[in-house]
Design a protein around this motif. Structure first.
Motif, PDB file in Angstrom:
ATOM      1  N   PRO A 128       0.832  -1.207   0.000  1.00 34.91           N
ATOM      2  CA  PRO A 128       0.000   0.000   0.000  1.00 34.91           C
ATOM      3  C   PRO A 128       0.865   1.255   0.000  1.00 34.91           C
ATOM      4  CG  PRO A 128      -0.553  -1.477   1.837  1.00 34.91           C
ATOM      5  CD  PRO A 128       0.697  -1.983   1.237  1.00 34.91           C
ATOM      6  N   ILE A 129       0.450   2.230  -0.813  1.00 35.06           N
ATOM      7  CA  ILE A 129       1.205   3.488  -0.933  1.00 35.06           C
ATOM      8  C   ILE A 129       0.343   4.605  -0.346  1.00 35.06           C
ATOM      9  CG2 ILE A 129       2.331   5.083  -2.569  1.00 35.06           C
ATOM     10  CD1 ILE A 129       3.593   2.346  -2.605  1.00 35.06           C
ATOM     11  N   GLY A 130       0.936   5.394   0.557  1.00 32.17           N
ATOM     12  CA  GLY A 130       0.175   6.460   1.212  1.00 32.17           C
ATOM     13  C   GLY A 130       0.615   7.850   0.780  1.00 32.17           C
ATOM     14  N   GLY A 175       3.432   9.181   1.450  1.00 32.50           N
ATOM     15  CA  GLY A 175       4.507   9.651   2.330  1.00 32.50           C
ATOM     16  C   GLY A 175       5.740   8.759   2.262  1.00 32.50           C
ATOM     17  N   LYS A 176       6.646   9.001   3.218  1.00 29.24           N
ATOM     18  CA  LYS A 176       7.946   8.321   3.191  1.00 29.24           C
ATOM     19  C   LYS A 176       7.867   6.834   3.540  1.00 29.24           C
ATOM     20  CE  LYS A 176       8.345  10.045   7.845  1.00 29.24           C
ATOM     21  NZ  LYS A 176       7.245   9.183   8.217  1.00 29.24           N
ATOM     22  N   ASP A 177       6.956   6.474   4.477  1.00 30.23           N
ATOM     23  CA  ASP A 177       7.011   5.118   5.039  1.00 30.23           C
ATOM     24  C   ASP A 177       6.800   4.031   3.991  1.00 30.23           C
ATOM     25  OD1 ASP A 177       7.194   6.660   7.276  1.00 30.23           O
ATOM     26  OD2 ASP A 177       5.316   6.033   8.171  1.00 30.23           O
ATOM     27  N   SER A 178       5.749   4.203   3.189  1.00 30.86           N
ATOM     28  CA  SER A 178       5.463   3.150   2.212  1.00 30.86           C
ATOM     29  C   SER A 178       6.561   3.087   1.153  1.00 30.86           C
ATOM     30  CB  SER A 178       4.092   3.377   1.580  1.00 30.86           C
ATOM     31  OG  SER A 178       3.798   4.736   1.423  1.00 30.86           O
ATOM     32  N   LEU A 233      -1.281  12.761  -5.967  1.00 31.25           N
ATOM     33  CA  LEU A 233       0.038  12.721  -5.309  1.00 31.25           C
ATOM     34  C   LEU A 233       0.456  11.269  -5.053  1.00 31.25           C
ATOM     35  CD1 LEU A 233       1.090  15.078  -2.440  1.00 31.25           C
ATOM     36  CD2 LEU A 233       1.796  12.711  -2.459  1.00 31.25           C
ATOM     37  N   ILE A 234      -0.498  10.470  -4.563  1.00 29.74           N
ATOM     38  CA  ILE A 234      -0.173   9.060  -4.319  1.00 29.74           C
ATOM     39  C   ILE A 234       0.117   8.365  -5.651  1.00 29.74           C
ATOM     40  CG2 ILE A 234      -0.969   6.863  -3.351  1.00 29.74           C
ATOM     41  CD1 ILE A 234      -2.587   8.325  -1.301  1.00 29.74           C
ATOM     42  N   ALA A 235      -0.676   8.699  -6.669  1.00 27.19           N
ATOM     43  CA  ALA A 235      -0.458   8.075  -7.985  1.00 27.19           C
ATOM     44  C   ALA A 235       0.958   8.379  -8.484  1.00 27.19           C
ATOM     45  CB  ALA A 235      -1.494   8.587  -8.981  1.00 27.19           C
ATOM     46  N   VAL A 269      -9.806   0.379   7.535  1.00 28.10           N
ATOM     47  CA  VAL A 269     -10.652   0.317   6.337  1.00 28.10           C
ATOM     48  C   VAL A 269      -9.785  -0.049   5.128  1.00 28.10           C
ATOM     49  CG1 VAL A 269     -12.231   1.589   4.835  1.00 28.10           C
ATOM     50  CG2 VAL A 269     -12.240   2.041   7.309  1.00 28.10           C
ATOM     51  N   ASN A 270      -8.654   0.647   4.972  1.00 28.28           N
ATOM     52  CA  ASN A 270      -7.766   0.331   3.846  1.00 28.28           C
ATOM     53  C   ASN A 270      -7.283  -1.118   3.929  1.00 28.28           C
ATOM     54  OD1 ASN A 270      -7.955   2.853   2.664  1.00 28.28           O
ATOM     55  ND2 ASN A 270      -6.210   3.701   3.791  1.00 28.28           N
ATOM     56  N   SER A 271      -7.020  -1.594   5.150  1.00 31.07           N
ATOM     57  CA  SER A 271      -6.515  -2.963   5.313  1.00 31.07           C
ATOM     58  C   SER A 271      -7.556  -3.976   4.857  1.00 31.07           C
ATOM     59  CB  SER A 271      -6.181  -3.229   6.785  1.00 31.07           C
ATOM     60  OG  SER A 271      -5.175  -2.336   7.219  1.00 31.07           O
ATOM     61  N   ALA A 328       1.894  -5.845   2.641  1.00 28.33           N
ATOM     62  CA  ALA A 328       2.970  -5.300   3.478  1.00 28.33           C
ATOM     63  C   ALA A 328       2.702  -3.831   3.786  1.00 28.33           C
ATOM     64  CB  ALA A 328       4.312  -5.450   2.775  1.00 28.33           C
ATOM     65  N   PHE A 329       2.055  -3.558   4.898  1.00 25.08           N
ATOM     66  CA  PHE A 329       1.865  -2.169   5.317  1.00 25.08           C
ATOM     67  C   PHE A 329       3.204  -1.591   5.789  1.00 25.08           C
ATOM     68  CE2 PHE A 329      -2.556  -2.548   4.701  1.00 25.08           C
ATOM     69  CZ  PHE A 329      -3.031  -1.249   4.656  1.00 25.08           C
ATOM     70  N   ALA A 330       3.227  -0.285   5.981  1.00 23.73           N
ATOM     71  CA  ALA A 330       4.461   0.401   6.384  1.00 23.73           C
ATOM     72  C   ALA A 330       4.166   1.164   7.674  1.00 23.73           C
ATOM     73  CB  ALA A 330       4.923   1.334   5.269  1.00 23.73           C
ATOM     74  N   SER A 368      -5.162   1.977  14.524  1.00 26.68           N
ATOM     75  CA  SER A 368      -5.241   0.878  13.551  1.00 26.68           C
ATOM     76  C   SER A 368      -3.947   0.740  12.745  1.00 26.68           C
ATOM     77  CB  SER A 368      -6.481   0.978  12.660  1.00 26.68           C
ATOM     78  OG  SER A 368      -6.455   2.078  11.795  1.00 26.68           O
ATOM     79  N   LYS A 369      -2.960   1.590  13.030  1.00 27.92           N
ATOM     80  CA  LYS A 369      -1.615   1.365  12.493  1.00 27.92           C
ATOM     81  C   LYS A 369      -0.747   0.601  13.505  1.00 27.92           C
ATOM     82  CE  LYS A 369       0.634   4.684  10.632  1.00 27.92           C
ATOM     83  NZ  LYS A 369       1.264   6.034  10.616  1.00 27.92           N
ATOM     84  N   GLY A 370      -1.272   0.410  14.716  1.00 25.00           N
ATOM     85  CA  GLY A 370      -0.459  -0.171  15.794  1.00 25.00           C
ATOM     86  C   GLY A 370      -0.389  -1.696  15.725  1.00 25.00           C
ATOM     87  N   SER A 373       4.844  13.348  -0.185  1.00 26.57           N
ATOM     88  CA  SER A 373       4.460  14.279   0.880  1.00 26.57           C
ATOM     89  C   SER A 373       3.760  13.500   1.990  1.00 26.57           C
ATOM     90  CB  SER A 373       3.529  15.383   0.397  1.00 26.57           C
ATOM     91  OG  SER A 373       3.168  16.182   1.528  1.00 26.57           O
ATOM     92  N   SER A 374       4.106  13.844   3.214  1.00 26.43           N
ATOM     93  CA  SER A 374       3.463  13.219   4.372  1.00 26.43           C
ATOM     94  C   SER A 374       2.349  14.104   4.917  1.00 26.43           C
ATOM     95  CB  SER A 374       4.506  13.007   5.479  1.00 26.43           C
ATOM     96  OG  SER A 374       5.603  12.286   4.992  1.00 26.43           O
ATOM     97  N   CYS A 375       2.169  15.281   4.304  1.00 27.39           N
ATOM     98  CA  CYS A 375       1.183  16.248   4.819  1.00 27.39           C
ATOM     99  C   CYS A 375      -0.223  15.746   4.485  1.00 27.39           C
ATOM    100  CB  CYS A 375       1.441  17.607   4.158  1.00 27.39           C
ATOM    101  SG  CYS A 375       0.188  18.818   4.566  1.00 27.39           S
TER     102      CYS A 375
END
Ligand SMILES: CC(=O)N[C@H]1[C@@H](OP(=O)(O)OP(=O)(O)OC[C@H]2O[C@@H](n3ccc(=O)[nH]c3=O)[C@H](O)[C@@H]2O)O[C@H](CO)[C@@H](O)[C@@H]1O[C@H](C)C(=O)N[C@@H](C)C(=O)N[C@@H](CCC(=O)O)C(=O)O
Ligand SMILES: Nc1ncnc2c1ncn2[C@@H]1O[C@H](COP(=O)(O)OP(=O)(O)OP(=O)(O)O)[C@@H](O)[C@H]1O
Length: 447
Positions: A143-145, A147-150, A174-176, A215-217, A233-235, A257-259, A307-309
């Motif tokens: 999954p791409i969000g 931001g930097k993590d994915s 932006l995600i695209a 929800v995304n998961s 593989a989530f980030a 839900s990211k925890g 961007s993570s904003c």
């Protein structure tokens, strides 16, 4: 459609039905016997579901219906929850009770509500048989969000030659652009919230944060069965498990839900109820935000697209003119967390300004440091890692004189125990993770 109902005055939130046909999942909800609220999720170029996967697909579809209901349930939080299909088995009801209680904890805190004892999914339904392995192909959805993590997760999987597809939910350009930059095959799933929800919001429904990663998961779990992937593989970094604040004996975590607690609940539920060979996990779980920003600092090809904003990701209303609004906690945190690992001119060129040299931003950075305030309700690292990053900058000549670093040295540092401010321990991985064996070599990317 006009929704003539005040959801705050309703008695029952109803999971009416869900269905799937021709690549479109329809998820239907209602308050009392009011008008239906229909959310749609569109899967592009959806293949036919093989007969051997149908039961697994139906199980995840039901779970998606139950999880995505959180956006609508929160509008009224009525005293009773009804699942029209009949009561749930205990393990499914348990997962949902946990998700709604903890995932809505910030919503409840900010609205002055107490949801403890209120969220009871109907249970007592027949126990489900244990799921078997479906022989899913060894391919990973990443999954791409935006931001930097994915992007770090993508590059870690690429570093071991993993077969991966970049996937995202929604229509953010932006995600695209980030997904395209990965060079991986891409999959873009569309999600349309029921328009009636926005009407309810306008007419005074309860509103606030929901556990959107859950929800995304669930959407991506359905995609894994539909298109044939054995892993998602989530980030989600280690820091996401830390509470934002504690209130009245309850932990409130914006990122619940990211925890790790949710990762375990959903990952185990999918293996037990859907497919024994489906792995849902976070590749970044062993790492702090600082370990992730250190890894991201080497990924220069993404600097002009990511961007993570989160202001970029609003469904309604205007987006910021720049990729980085510079005003929100995410902008502040990512600036601070990247600063120890990037040459200063490079960092300033990403953000277009020096956020640490702007005195007006002192309250925002104070909250990140948990100085005279709690951590912001946003996806930011722990207060202690923000303090470690700030100390590192305070020891570097190129940063020392910037307004907020100088203020840290002058006002905040004397009140802290310097022994607890080292950066190095934050760069060490922890043992807690559920990464499948074949992807474990990807962790070498962080060394
Ligand atoms: C982009 C954003 O941060 N949105 C939050 C914001 O929403 P806002 O009202 O300003 O505008 P919209 O995003 O356009 O949403 C309009 C309304 O739609 C409802 N809604 C939206 C998405 C959804 O999945 N369910 C919904 O019910 C809601 O009523 C909106 O008002 O403020 C809202 C209220 O506090 C938040 O609910 C919006 O958050 C989105 C759900 C969202 O996608 N947020 C992510 C950026 C986010 O917070 N990610 C977390 C992940 C934490 C987790 O546990 O999942 C993070 O990065 O930490
Ligand atoms: N629209 C989306 N579609 C699919 N996955 C998403 C979407 N938004 C976020 N995610 C995923 O949810 C997880 C948490 O999102 P988060 O915003 O923390 O990550 P990010 O955008 O990669 O990095 P950053 O922390 O810099 O914003 C990540 O795995 C991310 O890929």
């Amino acid at each position: 459609m006009t929704i003539n109902i005040n959801p705050r005055l309703t008695q029952v939130f109803r999971f009416v039905r869900c269905s799937y046909a021709d690549g479109v999942a329809e998820l239907v909800y209602a308050f009392d016997h009011g008008e239906e609220l229909i959310e749609r999720v569109r899967f592009p170029h959806a293949p036919a579901i093989p007969a051997s996967h149908q039961a697994a697909f139906d199980q995840v579809l039901k779970l998606l219906h139950l999880i995505a209901g959180v956006s609508y349930y929160k509008a009224g939080v009525p005293p009773r929850i009804e699942v029209v299909d009949g009561p749930l088995d205990d393990s499914t009801a348990g997962l949902l009770d946990e998700l709604y209680l903890h995932g809505l904890a910030e919503f409840a805190y900010r609205n002055g509500l107490d949801l403890r004892g209120r969220i009871n999914f109907p249970r007592g339904g027949a126990k489900q048989p244990e799921a078997k392995a479906l022989g899913l192909p060894h391919r990973t959805l990443v999954p791409i969000g935006g931001g930097k993590d994915s992007l770090v997760a993508v590059e870690a999987i690429k570093s071991i030659g993993g077969d991966a597809t970049a996937v995202w939910v929604g229509n953010s350009p932006l995600i695209a652009a980030c997904a395209e930059r990965t060079g991986l095959p891409m999959l873009n799933i569309q999600r349309e919230l029921a328009p009636g929800l926005f009407e309810l919001n306008r007419s005074g429904a309860w509103n606030g944060h929901i556990p959107v990663t859950a929800v995304n998961s669930a959407i991506l779990s359905l995609a894994a069965i539909l298109y044939g992937f054995d892993s998602i593989a989530f980030a989600n970094e280690r820091s996401a498990s830390a509470a934002t604040l504690e209130y009245d004996g309850q932990q409130v975590n914006h990122q619940w839900s990211k925890g790790y607690a949710f990762e375990q609940l959903l990952g185990e539920w999918l293996q037990r109820h859907v497919a024994a060979d489906l792995a849902y996990f976070s590749l970044l779980r062993p790492f702090s935000e600082l370990a992730v920003t250190r890894a991201f600092a080497k990924l220069t090809p993404y600097f002009d697209v990511f961007s993570s904003c989160n202001r970029n990701f609003k469904i309604l209303g205007p987006k910021p003119a720049d990729r980085w609004c510079g005003q929100c906690p995410k902008c502040h945190f990512v600036f601070l967390a990247l600063a120890p690992f990037l040459a200063k001119p490079r960092l300033l060129s990403i953000f277009g300004r020096n956020l640490l040299d702007d005195e007006n931003l002192a309250p925002g950075f104070d909250a990140l440091l948990e100085y005279q305030d709690h951590k912001p309700f946003e996806c930011v690292g722990e207060g202690a890692e923000a303090r470690a990053a700030m100390l590192a900058l305070s020891q570097r000549s190129e940063w020392q004189e910037d307004a907020l670093v100088a203020r840290f040295i002058r006002e905040i540092l004397p009140q802290l125990d310097a022994k607890e401010l080292a950066l190095e321990p934050w760069l060490q991985p922890s043992a807690e993770q559920r990464i499948p064996g074949r992807l474990l070599p990807a962790l070498a990317f962080f060394e």
